[in-house]
Every structure is written in C-alpha cells, then in structure tokens.
Design an enzyme around this catalytic site. Sequence first.
Site, mmCIF file in Angstrom:
data_model
loop_
_atom_site.group_PDB
_atom_site.id
_atom_site.type_symbol
_atom_site.label_atom_id
_atom_site.label_comp_id
_atom_site.label_asym_id
_atom_site.label_seq_id
_atom_site.Cartn_x
_atom_site.Cartn_y
_atom_site.Cartn_z
ATOM 1 N N LYS B 93 0.862 -1.194 0.000
ATOM 2 C CA LYS B 93 0.000 0.000 0.000
ATOM 3 C C LYS B 93 0.892 1.236 0.000
ATOM 4 C CE LYS B 93 -3.795 1.874 2.887
ATOM 5 N NZ LYS B 93 -4.552 1.631 4.145
ATOM 6 N N SER B 169 -9.459 1.656 3.317
ATOM 7 C CA SER B 169 -8.588 2.384 2.415
ATOM 8 C C SER B 169 -7.584 1.487 1.689
ATOM 9 C CB SER B 169 -7.842 3.463 3.177
ATOM 10 O OG SER B 169 -6.995 2.877 4.156
ATOM 11 N N SER B 193 -9.643 -0.575 7.648
ATOM 12 C CA SER B 193 -9.108 -0.364 6.299
ATOM 13 C C SER B 193 -8.394 -1.556 5.670
ATOM 14 C CB SER B 193 -8.154 0.834 6.298
ATOM 15 O OG SER B 193 -8.882 2.020 6.216
#
Lengths: 106, 521
Positions: B93, B169, B193
């Site tokens: 990420k 996210s 997330s």
Amino acid sequence: MTDEITPELFEHLVELAALELSVEEGEYLRRQLNNQLMAIHELQAIPLDPATPIASHGVPYTPETSAHIREDILKSYPDPAKLLEGAPDVQENYIVVPDIPHQSLK
Amino acid sequence: MNLVELSALEIARKIHAREASAVEVLEAHLSHIARVDGCPGAIGGNPQAEADKVHAFISLTAERARVKALAVDAQIAAGQDPGPLAGVPVTIKDIFCVEDTFSTAASKILANFKAPYTATAVQRWENAGAVVLGKVNLDEFTYGSSNESSAFQPASRNPWDTTRVPGGSSGGSAAAVAAFEGPISLGTDTAGSIRLPAAYCGVVGLKPTYGRVSRYGLIAFGSSLDCPGPLTRSVSDSALALSVMAGADPCDSTAATVPVPDYLAEMEKGVKGLKIGLSPDYFRITYFNAETGELVEQSLPDEIKLSVLDAAERMAKLGAEIIEDVPMRHTRFGIPAYFVISRVEAASNLHRYDGVKYGYRTPDMTDDLRSMYRKSRAQGFGIQPKLRVLMGMYVSAAQYSEQYYNRALRIRSLIRQDFDEAFQKVDLLLSPSTPSAAFKIGGVYGDSVLMQYADQLLVTGNHAGVPGISVPAGFDHDAMPIGVHFFAPDFREDLLFRAGRAYEQSTGAEIWRQQRPFNFD
C-alpha cells in the site's frame, strides 16, 4: 437547525489549519463538518461516570510488553544529500523558504 | 497450474525445491498484471479510464523487482536459504516508505516524494525473500472506505465487478490480491481499512493487535489506531506474512516486546474446545440520516446475518462452544468516537506537510512563509485531508476538548471494557465484517458520514487495539463477496488463524470457493 460551525467559526478554523479554500470547497466542507458533529453528538447520550479514565490507546503497555528506552546516541544518516533531494528549494545545502513574517512584540 | 494462482506458501516451497525460479514467478505475475490491471493511477488521470481493468497500482517497480528476484535465485543456486518468503511477489500500500521509490499516500502533496528509507514491515518481508512488485492505490492518506478519494486516478476497482469499489482504504491491496497480482499485500487498518476491502474483494484481511507490527516507515493517520497487516487469499498466507513482520522494533517504541509464536503451527490446532461468542450488538447497524440528524438503527441484511450464523454452526460442528448474547454495549458509539479521536490525530499528523522540507510546494509566487504554507496545503491536499484537519482543529480546541475529545477518549475506555469483559467469557468473538457487500463507484462518495459508517462493525477493534480477521464467506445476491470476522484478545492472532483456518477448511468444498474474478484458461 442551527449549524454548530457557523461561517465565521469555519473561517477561523481554516486560518488555524493553514488552508485556503474555494467557495465550493468551503460550503461542502462546512456542511460535512456539521453532519459529522450531528453523528458525534450521539456520544452525549451516554451517561458517563466522571471517573471513567481517558484511553489514549487501547492495548495496555506493561513493563513486560514495552520496549526499553534506547540509549540516546546520535546516528548520522549516511547520505544527507539524498534527504535534500526531496526539498523543493535548496541552495548550498540550505532549504530556502519565503520571508518569515515578523511581528513586533508589544 | 498458472504460477499466479499459487499461494505464497506454495511459491516459496517451489522456489526452495527448485521447481520454479523467482524470475519465472515474477515474470508470470508481471505479464498477468499487464493483462488485467490497466494504466496505473496518476495525478490528473481520468477516473473513467479502462473501466474493465483493476487499476490496483500507483507505481509498478518491475526493474527493482527483477533485481531482487535474480538475487533470490542466486541465493538458491548457492545453496543458501533466501527465507520463508523466497521469491514471493508482494505489493505494498502506497502509505509505506520504500527506499528510493515514490511513496505518495495517494496525495498530490507527496506525489514527488521519494522515500529515503524503508518501512520495517516491508524490510522484514524483503529480508525474508519477498519480491516487491510496487505500490498500490488507497484513499488519500487512507481517509476513506472506497479508494475513490485517491488523487491518483483511475482509483482501484473491485475485480469481481469493476463498476464497484474495492473498499478502502487498502483497496489497491485487496484488489491486487483478489486479482492474482501477487498473493500478499501490505495494508493498514485504522478503522477497518484492511478488513473492509478484504471482505469486499473476497480475500483474507488481518488487523493485528496494536503494537504487534512496527509502524516505522508508515505515513501516519491516527497514530494510536494505525496497524499494518497483510491481505492474502488464504489464512495460511496471512499467518506466514505476519510471522515474518511481527515483533519488537528499535525504531518504534510502540512495537510491543511480545514473543511471536509460530503462527503456521498454531493455525492447525483447530477450534475444538474454544469458546466463540456472538453479540447481539454486532447484529444491528446504525445509519445516519443527514436530513433529520438522527441515527437510525436497523437489523443486518439477512444474507449477512445468515453467513455469520452458518459460520457459528460450522465452528460448533468442529467442537467449539458457541456462547450467545455476549453484551458489547458500546459498539454503536465506535464511529462517533472515531470521528473525534481519528480527526485529532490526523490533524496533528498532517501539520508536517507544509511545502518546506519535502513534498509539494506551490509554484505561485508568495511573499511570506505563512502564505506559502496555505497555498501549498490548499493545492496539495484533496478534500478528505482538509476535512480531517478542520474537524481535528475544532474538536481539540481548548474550549471544546472536554465536550468532544476527552469524552470520546473516555468512551474508548468503555469500548475497551466491553472487550475485556467479553474475553473473560469467550476466546473469540464472531461477527459480520461489513453491513453490506461492495457498493457502486459513486454510490456513497461525497457523504463522509455514510462512508464512515461502513466501518461500524470493525472500528471497535481499533479503539480497543485488539486483533481481528475477515475471511471470505461466499457471495451476496449480486454475486459480490462478503466476509465473516473474528476478534481475539491482545496478541492472540494465533486464535484468529485457528478459527479462520477451520472455517476455510470447513467451507473448502463449497462451490463459491472455486470462483475466480478472471478466466485463467
């Protein structure tokens, strides 16, 4: 319904946050803030014992689970030039910024 | 079998056994990514571009990956052990620093930021032989549950239906893993997330205990809530990924000095004798009505509820004792408290972005430093960071902090107390991962309150710090994945793996387990 965050208060927050907003952005953000505050007001519904402690984190840290404080030893980063490569404006290894406003102390 | 369909454990085994090389595995993944991913997200990119592609990536660092894969193969050739992740392609990420690569937080304000060091979690994976493919997309600074707020467009899409969001996210991570673009991705979980996008994309998402994994090199959102963790296609890969990255770190004093068990061995112990709790407070959901300003309580959709009850039945058949009616009274206050606590921490963390030392600086002529700060932040931040800074400033202001911030922190204590009391009676809690499956792109974005409520069944774990795992539990009426979720006490990720693995094995013969988002023939 009266907005908790009025246009005047909102302007103050924008100044504190070091932001500049377009009119559309400002309207959207103020509306969202007020909506979020309505959700936050749900917290008022809980009868709260004043003795309830504040939790700044969830998991308790005990001496057994906490890292020892490391020795205060200076460790130089091996390549300072690489750090400066990321700076927007550099002259002779100094990061350059616009004038810092001066204010006379009363 | 296609190399991209292998698990991380199988890839590492094949590489150790010289049945495949790290370069072969890497090239198979790169060519699959070229087929399914489409253009990477970019500043100013078209959100509608290549609507049938996944768009998980912001930056694919293929050459860097080739250097690493060659090094792994050289170690094998020399009779050395590259480690338990030998040649396993992983994605990261883009909220983690990886040295000499762009580390953007999906924000214009960091679009040009090349990290001068590598995050501990990433470094540990690389030291264990992992091959980092690149950085994957996310909501800007992790602020969202859909990926739509990324400044790098097109944002990631759900591989099962590219008209839907992957969740957020860690949406790029979940999408990449579901789309077979690498069996492991590193994500972060501040309110759900990791676990929410995992549920939306039909993969396994683990939020470890706060302090189980170092946050060094993670671009911070809510420093008391953020947890790095893996997204994988199987529970065993999750156990493998965590075992490599967990543990104390001299660079992060909040990384706890708790020994790391052998999760892969623990995972096989099954659920016989474990007490698994169900709480009525996780079978109702709350939605906010912006017009009336009221919170409306609803029961869970039947198919979500039934998937949890089915999981409970399977656990019972495997010898677990199901304990019903475990009270978790403060669950509904998780999101309102999060609106306060996370915003205060976000505002504090976002003040460092000022256009001085790194990142974006306004090109406009400015006559003083304050003006440069304001313009750089105005132009560099998207709407979500601005919203969080403003709310954080307000609820932490001296005159309001007792009413808001301190109250929210006390309620956090009560949420923690719910877990402490529950874990006196049970070993694990079983709950739904999300109130629904993935929604349509554009379906919720813009309503920041409704978006946040998607995390309502997960955020309590972040307040309390306890670990949680979401595992795939089939599909809903729209053929979109749904998940079931387990919570465990502090540092008992081993129990999560035992339950997740048992559930995975128990559902192994179900037809939905055979479904893929792509045809590999």
